[in-house]
Design a protein around this motif. Structure first.
Motif, PDB file in Angstrom:
ATOM      1  N   MET A   1      15.093 -10.731 -49.735  1.00 20.07           N
ATOM      2  CA  MET A   1      15.874  -9.883 -48.863  1.00 20.07           C
ATOM      3  C   MET A   1      15.425  -8.441 -49.042  1.00 20.07           C
ATOM      4  O   MET A   1      15.252  -7.975 -50.150  1.00 20.07           O
ATOM      5  CB  MET A   1      17.352 -10.050 -49.217  1.00 20.07           C
ATOM      6  CG  MET A   1      18.279  -9.743 -48.100  1.00 20.07           C
ATOM      7  SD  MET A   1      19.960 -10.325 -48.422  1.00 20.07           S
ATOM      8  CE  MET A   1      20.487  -9.054 -49.534  1.00 20.07           C
ATOM      9  N   SER A   2      15.252  -7.728 -47.970  1.00 25.62           N
ATOM     10  CA  SER A   2      14.801  -6.350 -47.992  1.00 25.62           C
ATOM     11  C   SER A   2      15.884  -5.426 -48.552  1.00 25.62           C
ATOM     12  O   SER A   2      17.075  -5.671 -48.404  1.00 25.62           O
ATOM     13  CB  SER A   2      14.447  -5.933 -46.563  1.00 25.62           C
ATOM     14  OG  SER A   2      14.204  -4.558 -46.505  1.00 25.62           O
ATOM     15  N   LYS A 128      17.052 -14.255 -40.143  1.00 24.09           N
ATOM     16  CA  LYS A 128      15.717 -13.864 -40.603  1.00 24.09           C
ATOM     17  C   LYS A 128      15.136 -12.736 -39.748  1.00 24.09           C
ATOM     18  O   LYS A 128      14.718 -11.708 -40.286  1.00 24.09           O
ATOM     19  CB  LYS A 128      14.786 -15.068 -40.653  1.00 24.09           C
ATOM     20  CG  LYS A 128      13.474 -14.718 -41.335  1.00 24.09           C
ATOM     21  CD  LYS A 128      12.714 -15.939 -41.755  1.00 24.09           C
ATOM     22  CE  LYS A 128      11.510 -15.503 -42.568  1.00 24.09           C
ATOM     23  NZ  LYS A 128      10.888 -16.610 -43.245  1.00 24.09           N
ATOM     24  N   ASN A 132      16.323 -10.058 -42.227  1.00 27.03           N
ATOM     25  CA  ASN A 132      15.372 -10.444 -43.265  1.00 27.03           C
ATOM     26  C   ASN A 132      16.003 -11.348 -44.330  1.00 27.03           C
ATOM     27  O   ASN A 132      15.673 -11.277 -45.503  1.00 27.03           O
ATOM     28  CB  ASN A 132      14.737  -9.198 -43.906  1.00 27.03           C
ATOM     29  CG  ASN A 132      13.437  -9.532 -44.601  1.00 27.03           C
ATOM     30  OD1 ASN A 132      12.737 -10.461 -44.211  1.00 27.03           O
ATOM     31  ND2 ASN A 132      13.122  -8.790 -45.639  1.00 27.03           N
ATOM     32  N   ILE A 133      16.920 -12.199 -43.905  1.00 26.28           N
ATOM     33  CA  ILE A 133      17.542 -13.183 -44.786  1.00 26.28           C
ATOM     34  C   ILE A 133      16.817 -14.501 -44.559  1.00 26.28           C
ATOM     35  O   ILE A 133      16.764 -14.987 -43.432  1.00 26.28           O
ATOM     36  CB  ILE A 133      19.051 -13.337 -44.478  1.00 26.28           C
ATOM     37  CG1 ILE A 133      19.772 -12.020 -44.765  1.00 26.28           C
ATOM     38  CG2 ILE A 133      19.656 -14.495 -45.274  1.00 26.28           C
ATOM     39  CD1 ILE A 133      21.203 -11.985 -44.261  1.00 26.28           C
ATOM     40  N   ASP A 134      16.219 -15.059 -45.622  1.00 20.56           N
ATOM     41  CA  ASP A 134      15.418 -16.271 -45.421  1.00 20.56           C
ATOM     42  C   ASP A 134      16.019 -17.530 -46.032  1.00 20.56           C
ATOM     43  O   ASP A 134      15.429 -18.606 -45.949  1.00 20.56           O
ATOM     44  CB  ASP A 134      13.977 -16.073 -45.897  1.00 20.56           C
ATOM     45  CG  ASP A 134      13.882 -15.658 -47.347  1.00 20.56           C
ATOM     46  OD1 ASP A 134      14.897 -15.741 -48.072  1.00 20.56           O
ATOM     47  OD2 ASP A 134      12.787 -15.239 -47.769  1.00 20.56           O
ATOM     48  N   GLU A 135      17.205 -17.400 -46.622  1.00 23.23           N
ATOM     49  CA  GLU A 135      17.892 -18.569 -47.169  1.00 23.23           C
ATOM     50  C   GLU A 135      19.392 -18.290 -47.171  1.00 23.23           C
ATOM     51  O   GLU A 135      19.811 -17.161 -47.434  1.00 23.23           O
ATOM     52  CB  GLU A 135      17.428 -18.844 -48.604  1.00 23.23           C
ATOM     53  CG  GLU A 135      18.098 -20.041 -49.226  1.00 23.23           C
ATOM     54  CD  GLU A 135      17.638 -20.286 -50.663  1.00 23.23           C
ATOM     55  OE1 GLU A 135      17.309 -21.438 -50.973  1.00 23.23           O
ATOM     56  OE2 GLU A 135      17.609 -19.331 -51.451  1.00 23.23           O
ATOM     57  N   ARG A 175      16.816 -23.063 -46.061  1.00 17.21           N
ATOM     58  CA  ARG A 175      15.818 -22.007 -45.859  1.00 17.21           C
ATOM     59  C   ARG A 175      15.716 -21.777 -44.353  1.00 17.21           C
ATOM     60  O   ARG A 175      15.788 -22.704 -43.575  1.00 17.21           O
ATOM     61  CB  ARG A 175      14.453 -22.426 -46.416  1.00 17.21           C
ATOM     62  CG  ARG A 175      14.555 -22.651 -47.897  1.00 17.21           C
ATOM     63  CD  ARG A 175      13.475 -22.114 -48.805  1.00 17.21           C
ATOM     64  NE  ARG A 175      12.631 -21.042 -48.411  1.00 17.21           N
ATOM     65  CZ  ARG A 175      12.767 -19.774 -48.863  1.00 17.21           C
ATOM     66  NH1 ARG A 175      13.736 -19.454 -49.672  1.00 17.21           N
ATOM     67  NH2 ARG A 175      11.913 -18.852 -48.503  1.00 17.21           N
ATOM     68  N   LEU A 176      15.579 -20.524 -43.999  1.00 21.55           N
ATOM     69  CA  LEU A 176      15.515 -20.176 -42.575  1.00 21.55           C
ATOM     70  C   LEU A 176      14.086 -19.915 -42.130  1.00 21.55           C
ATOM     71  O   LEU A 176      13.212 -19.691 -42.898  1.00 21.55           O
ATOM     72  CB  LEU A 176      16.382 -18.934 -42.305  1.00 21.55           C
ATOM     73  CG  LEU A 176      17.856 -19.103 -42.697  1.00 21.55           C
ATOM     74  CD1 LEU A 176      18.594 -17.791 -42.570  1.00 21.55           C
ATOM     75  CD2 LEU A 176      18.517 -20.159 -41.833  1.00 21.55           C
TER      76      LEU A 176
END
Length: 176
Positions: A1-2, A128, A132-135, A175-176
């Motif tokens: 995550m950023s 995402k 910027n969330i990938d899970e 996971r995204l």
């Protein structure tokens, strides 16, 4: 995550039936309704809200604080045909797990209509690219079959059984 806090858009996602957007001050009564109804809170580890003052406090100290701190949070789910906020769906950072949870809650008269699944899919599709969330995980108290169905319908799988706030939970993830 950023670590860069994104600007929250006025509309997060939209479906044929729903508009998902940040909560605002006009939603205080809806926040009270969904956080004071014993049926809604059956599987939620919190005490019911008792007044508009408490709902306003939750709006400012929890919802807006998450927006300001993380750039995301629980978002209002607005039912287009009924012209009202009927619940929430959105991400929240859970420090105990160091992960982002997708949470959702709806007024009982909207249960069993596929709204939870529809809103969760729309929100997950934005996480995402917009944040910027990938899970994501979902912390679901034992016995909450409806919430588990929403998670599974959106591609989440049971990862582990654990505890959260003193309650046994099934932890779903994707996971995204």
């Amino acid at each position: 995550m950023s670590h860069i806090t994104p600007v929250i858009p006025a509309v997060i996602a939209e479906t044929d039936r729903l508009l998902i957007r940040p909560f605002n001050q006009h939603d205080i009564e809806a926040i009270l309704l969904m956080n004071s109804n014993p049926d809604v809170l059956t599987y939620i580890p919190q005490l019911p809200l008792k007044s508009l003052i408490e709902a306003k406090q939750v709006f400012k100290e929890v919802i807006q604080a998450d927006y300001n701190d993380k750039g995301f949070g629980r978002w209002a789910v607005f039912h287009k045909a009924d012209k009202k906020v009927i619940g929430f769906c959105g991400p929240k950072y859970i420090p105990e797990y160091d992960k982002v949870e997708l949470g959702y809650r709806y007024l009982p008269e909207y249960w069993g209509q596929g709204i939870g699944t529809e809103a969760a899919k729309a929100v997950m599709d934005t996480l995402k690219p917009m944040f910027n969330i990938d899970e994501v995980i979902a912390l679901i108290l034992y016995g909450n079959v409806g919430s588990e169905k929403v998670a599974v319908n959106n591609g989440m799988v049971l990862f582990e059984q654990n505890e959260y706030k003193g309650h046994k939970v099934n932890v779903y993830q994707r996971r995204l």
